[in-house]
Design an enzyme around this catalytic site. Structure first.
Site, mmCIF file in Angstrom:
data_model
loop_
_atom_site.group_PDB
_atom_site.id
_atom_site.type_symbol
_atom_site.label_atom_id
_atom_site.label_comp_id
_atom_site.label_asym_id
_atom_site.label_seq_id
_atom_site.Cartn_x
_atom_site.Cartn_y
_atom_site.Cartn_z
ATOM 1 N N GLU A 190 49.988 64.369 -28.642
ATOM 2 C CA GLU A 190 51.090 63.656 -27.964
ATOM 3 C C GLU A 190 50.584 62.918 -26.732
ATOM 4 O OE1 GLU A 190 53.866 62.434 -27.720
ATOM 5 O OE2 GLU A 190 55.521 63.664 -28.422
ATOM 6 N N ARG A 196 51.461 49.069 -22.359
ATOM 7 C CA ARG A 196 50.839 50.063 -23.217
ATOM 8 C C ARG A 196 49.318 49.903 -23.237
ATOM 9 N NH1 ARG A 196 53.788 53.000 -26.759
ATOM 10 N NH2 ARG A 196 55.513 51.708 -27.434
ATOM 11 N N PHE A 235 57.376 57.724 -13.332
ATOM 12 C CA PHE A 235 57.237 57.026 -14.598
ATOM 13 C C PHE A 235 55.880 56.319 -14.640
ATOM 14 C CE2 PHE A 235 58.015 54.187 -18.111
ATOM 15 C CZ PHE A 235 58.651 55.049 -18.993
HETATM 16 P P1 IMP Z 1 60.368 64.179 -24.043
HETATM 17 O O1 IMP Z 1 60.979 64.327 -25.391
HETATM 18 O O2 IMP Z 1 61.424 64.032 -22.955
HETATM 19 O O3 IMP Z 1 59.332 65.225 -23.711
HETATM 20 O O4 IMP Z 1 59.704 62.771 -23.997
HETATM 21 C C1 IMP Z 1 58.470 62.544 -24.510
HETATM 22 C C2 IMP Z 1 58.307 61.073 -24.794
HETATM 23 O O5 IMP Z 1 58.948 60.242 -23.794
HETATM 24 C C3 IMP Z 1 56.855 60.738 -24.701
HETATM 25 O O6 IMP Z 1 56.226 60.915 -25.938
HETATM 26 C C4 IMP Z 1 56.861 59.295 -24.218
HETATM 27 O O7 IMP Z 1 56.899 58.429 -25.329
HETATM 28 C C5 IMP Z 1 58.118 59.166 -23.405
HETATM 29 N N1 IMP Z 1 57.858 59.282 -21.947
HETATM 30 C C6 IMP Z 1 58.178 60.302 -21.127
HETATM 31 N N2 IMP Z 1 57.785 60.089 -19.861
HETATM 32 C C7 IMP Z 1 57.169 58.876 -19.881
HETATM 33 C C8 IMP Z 1 56.508 58.084 -18.852
HETATM 34 O O8 IMP Z 1 56.392 58.432 -17.661
HETATM 35 N N3 IMP Z 1 56.030 56.875 -19.272
HETATM 36 C C9 IMP Z 1 56.125 56.437 -20.548
HETATM 37 N N4 IMP Z 1 56.696 57.155 -21.536
HETATM 38 C C10 IMP Z 1 57.232 58.364 -21.197
HETATM 39 MG MG MG Z 2 55.628 59.868 -27.475
#
Ligand code: IMP
Ligand code: MG
Length: 183
Positions: A103, A169, A156
């Site tokens: 991940e 990206r 972020f």
């Molecule tokens: P979760 O389900 O809330 O743990 O989110 C995970 C997903 O959210 C990651 O695989 C990322 O794609 C996205 N994500 C979470 N935080 C960030 C960040 O700070 N920058 C970019 N993508 C993020």
């Molecule tokens: Mg992801």
């Protein structure tokens, strides 16, 4: 949404290319030693983990199968919607295999929880989870992955596969995005 250029939009660089490469090498050798000679199925969670996954697999000096899964929980915002959707499933059968889920980042932990449930129902021999980044203050410690690249604060971040609404990206480093870009 206000996207200009990396010079204007990145508040500061958290991890440089060099720092990232060194950490990826260390995780790769850790994973290989845990495998004990077994041939794993390396699973890339698209799209965020793409760069980490490729660099990691390239550093792992062992036989492996490579496969890709795509899920979405975000839309165009900076917080998870809480609804995880499967967009592309694996091509291979993981029953009785050692599976390594790769991940990009753990935020709320919902995505990794969903993936572990989805894949454990297919009866793999084992599941190991690896995340490049972890916002550990955002989730319960039970959702921590087996291996983590770096713990980061609740900011972020973009680059090295991570995006904001598909921007940034392809930056080679991890940088904090200025809140004015998404507020
Ligand atoms: P979760 O389900 O809330 O743990 O989110 C995970 C997903 O959210 C990651 O695989 C990322 O794609 C996205 N994500 C979470 N935080 C960030 C960040 O700070 N920058 C970019 N993508 C993020
Ligand atoms: Mg992801």
């Amino acid at each position: 949404m206000l996207i200009r250029s990396p010079e204007q939009d990145i508040e500061r660089i958290l991890f440089t290319e060099k720092t990232i490469a060194a950490r990826v090498e260390a995780i790769a050798s850790d994973l290989v030693s845990r495998l004990n000679g077994s041939r794993p199925v390396m699973i890339c969670v698209l799209k965020g983990a793409a760069f980490f996954y490729i660099d990691l697999c390239r550093c792992m000096n062992c036989a492996m199968d490579m496969d890709f899964i795509s899920i979405s929980s975000y839309g165009a915002g900076t917080r998870s919607t809480g609804i995880v959707r499967l967009i592309k499933d694996l091509d291979c059968n993981i029953t009785d295999r050692d599976v390594i889920i790769v991940e990009d980042i753990i935020d709320s932990g919902l995505t990794i929880q969903y993936l572990k449930q989805l894949l454990s129902a297919r009866n793999p021999k084992s599941i190991t989870t690896v995340s490049f980044l972890d916002k550990c203050a955002r989730h319960d410690s039970s959702l921590k992955t087996d291996l983590t690249g770096f713990d980061i604060p609740d900011e972020f971040v973009v680059g090295y596969g991570l995006d904001y609404a598909n921007y940034y990206r392809n930056l080679p480093y991890i940088g904090i995005l200025k809140p004015e870009c998404y507020r």
